[in-house]
Design a protein around this motif. Structure first.
Motif, short mmCIF file in Angstrom:
data_model
loop_
_atom_site.label_atom_id
_atom_site.label_comp_id
_atom_site.label_asym_id
_atom_site.label_seq_id
_atom_site.Cartn_x
_atom_site.Cartn_y
_atom_site.Cartn_z
N PRO A 117 -2.42 10.88 19.89
CA PRO A 117 -1.08 11.21 20.39
C PRO A 117 -0.33 9.95 20.81
O PRO A 117 -0.87 9.10 21.54
N GLY A 118 0.90 9.82 20.32
CA GLY A 118 1.71 8.63 20.61
C GLY A 118 1.63 7.57 19.53
O GLY A 118 2.39 6.59 19.57
N GLN A 119 0.73 7.75 18.58
CA GLN A 119 0.65 6.82 17.46
C GLN A 119 1.48 7.32 16.29
O GLN A 119 1.76 8.52 16.17
N MET A 120 1.84 6.40 15.41
CA MET A 120 2.76 6.69 14.32
C MET A 120 2.24 6.07 13.03
O MET A 120 1.58 5.04 13.04
N SER A 121 2.57 6.72 11.93
CA SER A 121 2.37 6.11 10.61
C SER A 121 3.73 5.98 9.94
O SER A 121 4.68 6.68 10.28
N LEU A 122 3.80 5.07 8.97
CA LEU A 122 4.97 4.94 8.11
C LEU A 122 4.54 5.21 6.69
O LEU A 122 3.44 4.80 6.28
N HIS A 123 5.38 5.89 5.91
CA HIS A 123 5.07 5.99 4.48
C HIS A 123 6.33 6.01 3.64
O HIS A 123 7.39 6.47 4.07
N HIS A 124 6.18 5.50 2.44
CA HIS A 124 7.26 5.41 1.44
C HIS A 124 7.45 6.77 0.79
O HIS A 124 6.51 7.55 0.63
N GLY A 125 8.67 7.06 0.37
CA GLY A 125 8.98 8.36 -0.21
C GLY A 125 8.35 8.62 -1.57
O GLY A 125 8.39 9.76 -2.05
N GLU A 141 0.81 -1.22 0.00
CA GLU A 141 0.00 0.00 0.00
C GLU A 141 0.84 1.27 0.00
O GLU A 141 0.34 2.35 -0.33
N GLY A 142 2.09 1.19 0.44
CA GLY A 142 2.94 2.37 0.49
C GLY A 142 2.86 3.12 1.79
O GLY A 142 3.50 4.18 1.95
N PHE A 143 2.10 2.60 2.76
CA PHE A 143 1.99 3.22 4.07
C PHE A 143 1.43 2.19 5.05
O PHE A 143 0.91 1.14 4.66
N LEU A 144 1.54 2.53 6.33
CA LEU A 144 1.04 1.64 7.38
C LEU A 144 0.69 2.50 8.59
O LEU A 144 1.47 3.37 8.99
N PHE A 145 -0.48 2.25 9.17
CA PHE A 145 -0.93 2.99 10.35
C PHE A 145 -2.13 2.27 10.95
O PHE A 145 -2.75 1.45 10.26
N PRO A 146 -2.52 2.57 12.19
CA PRO A 146 -1.76 3.30 13.20
C PRO A 146 -0.87 2.33 13.98
O PRO A 146 -1.21 1.17 14.17
N LEU A 147 0.27 2.82 14.40
CA LEU A 147 1.22 2.03 15.18
C LEU A 147 1.48 2.80 16.48
O LEU A 147 1.98 3.91 16.45
N THR A 148 1.12 2.22 17.59
CA THR A 148 1.29 2.90 18.87
C THR A 148 2.71 2.67 19.39
O THR A 148 3.10 1.54 19.65
N THR A 184 14.96 5.61 -4.64
CA THR A 184 15.44 4.56 -3.76
C THR A 184 14.35 3.99 -2.85
O THR A 184 13.56 4.75 -2.29
N PRO A 185 14.31 2.66 -2.68
CA PRO A 185 13.39 2.07 -1.72
C PRO A 185 13.96 2.06 -0.30
O PRO A 185 13.27 1.67 0.64
N ASP A 186 15.20 2.54 -0.16
CA ASP A 186 15.92 2.40 1.11
C ASP A 186 15.66 3.58 2.05
O ASP A 186 16.57 4.16 2.63
N GLN A 187 14.39 3.92 2.20
CA GLN A 187 13.97 5.02 3.06
C GLN A 187 12.55 4.77 3.55
O GLN A 187 11.81 4.01 2.96
N VAL A 188 12.21 5.41 4.66
CA VAL A 188 10.84 5.40 5.15
C VAL A 188 10.68 6.61 6.07
O VAL A 188 11.63 7.02 6.74
N THR A 189 9.50 7.22 6.04
CA THR A 189 9.21 8.30 6.96
C THR A 189 8.29 7.80 8.05
O THR A 189 7.24 7.21 7.77
N ALA A 190 8.70 8.03 9.30
CA ALA A 190 7.85 7.77 10.45
C ALA A 190 7.27 9.10 10.91
O ALA A 190 8.02 10.04 11.17
N TRP A 191 5.96 9.19 11.00
CA TRP A 191 5.28 10.43 11.41
C TRP A 191 4.58 10.15 12.73
O TRP A 191 3.65 9.36 12.80
N ILE A 192 5.05 10.82 13.80
CA ILE A 192 4.54 10.57 15.15
C ILE A 192 3.66 11.72 15.57
O ILE A 192 4.07 12.89 15.55
N ALA A 193 2.43 11.41 15.97
CA ALA A 193 1.48 12.44 16.41
C ALA A 193 1.77 12.84 17.85
O ALA A 193 1.83 11.99 18.74
N LEU A 194 1.95 14.14 18.08
CA LEU A 194 2.10 14.67 19.43
C LEU A 194 0.83 15.35 19.91
O LEU A 194 0.74 15.77 21.06
N SER A 195 -0.13 15.49 19.03
CA SER A 195 -1.48 15.95 19.35
C SER A 195 -2.41 15.19 18.42
O SER A 195 -1.95 14.55 17.47
N PRO A 196 -3.72 15.23 18.65
CA PRO A 196 -4.62 14.46 17.79
C PRO A 196 -4.51 14.88 16.32
O PRO A 196 -4.61 16.06 16.00
#
Length: 290
Positions: free
Chosen positions: A190-198, A19-26, A124-136
């Protein structure tokens, strides 16, 4: 939801690559996340009018991990790295960390785009962004929207809008129409994270809520990634080893905005600007070399 303490399951990893992304990850408990937010907002209050070489917002938005120990601490947290390892493998580097903040009741958006368009690393596939929520992060507060499967495209043409309401450095937007029904709303507590491909097409809408929407985007690489545009690039070793030496290794800051950290920040900013501002028809103040 249990806290993530191990690498992703094979099913989760497969879903990310499909899918190119994954969420939610606590990854962080709610009380700890509230403390992190409070620390960030203390930094904002204490340093807003300080005599820094660049505006405080630049340090928050570009390579915060080089001058703000809090950003580096989160980026190096084993609970986050355990998840990232499921995508990149056991050798992990931090390329950048950025606080993305939308104030309450503002029209700021992030145009739909692909990150790798501007990194100077090709597709490059050799990357990923982790986006962490600090507020809703909700639809109302302007959560991210991802287009499922769009990472299977190459880098697509983009336009630089230089819009005053676009939080991206050039107001960049992918030059294709993205239908609303093709967007997946990435709502995070807050405290949950998503991952997404570049290469995943993504963006976000305005914040119509009564609270700030605060997120920390951490760009991770494995050592196979390589800078193809700038003469030099930099990374912070987070886990494992670097057998490629494609990046100059840096250390996390010991203190907020120390002279040593500010000098390193300036050097990295100058060297990276060649890639991050490539192709721009006008200046890109956020990345402009000093």
């Amino acid at each position: 939801m249990p806290l993530a303490t191990n690498a992703l399951t094979s099913e989760q990893t497969d879903k990310y690559w499909e899918e190119g992304f994954l969420f939610p990850l606590t990854v962080l408990p709610e009380d700890e996340t509230a403390e992190i937010r409070a620390e960030l907002e203390r930094i904002e209050q204490d340093w807003l009018t300080a005599d820094l070489p660049l505006p405080l917002n630049t340090y928050k938005r570009v390579n915060a991990h080089l001058v703000i120990p809090l950003a580096a601490k989160i980026a190096l947290d084993p609970r986050v790295l355990d998840v990232v390892e499921g995508v990149l493998g056991s050798d992990i580097m931090v390329w950048s960390a950025e606080f993305f903040i939308k104030e309450a009741h503002t029209d700021h958006v992030v145009g739909m785009h692909q990150d790798l368009t501007y990194w100077g690393m090709g597709e490059t596939p050799d990357q990923v962004t982790a986006w962490i929520a600090l507020s809703p992060a909700t639809v109302e507060s302007g959560c991210m929207d991802f287009v499922r499967g769009s990472h299977k495209n190459p880098i697509l043409p983009h336009n630089d809008t230089y819009s005053d309401t676009n939080l991206l450095s050039r107001g960049q937007e992918v030059a294709v129409d993205v239908a609303e029904e093709d967007k997946t709303h990435i709502e995070l507590a807050p405290g949950q994270m998503s991952l997404h491909h570049g290469l995943t097409i993504h963006g976000s809408g305005p914040n119509r809520s009564d609270d700030r929407r605060i997120g920390l985007a951490i760009r991770y690489l494995n050592p196979n990634a390589k800078q193809l545009v700038a003469d030099r690039d930099y990374a912070l070793m987070a886990r494992g080893t670097d057998g490629q030496s494609n990046f100059v290794h840096v250390e996390p800051p010991r203190d907020l905005f120390s002279d040593e950290a500010l000098a390193l920040y300036d050097q990295v900013r100058r060297d990276q600007s060649k890639a991050l501002a490539e192709g721009a028809k006008s200046s890109v103040p956020l990345y402009a070399a000093q």
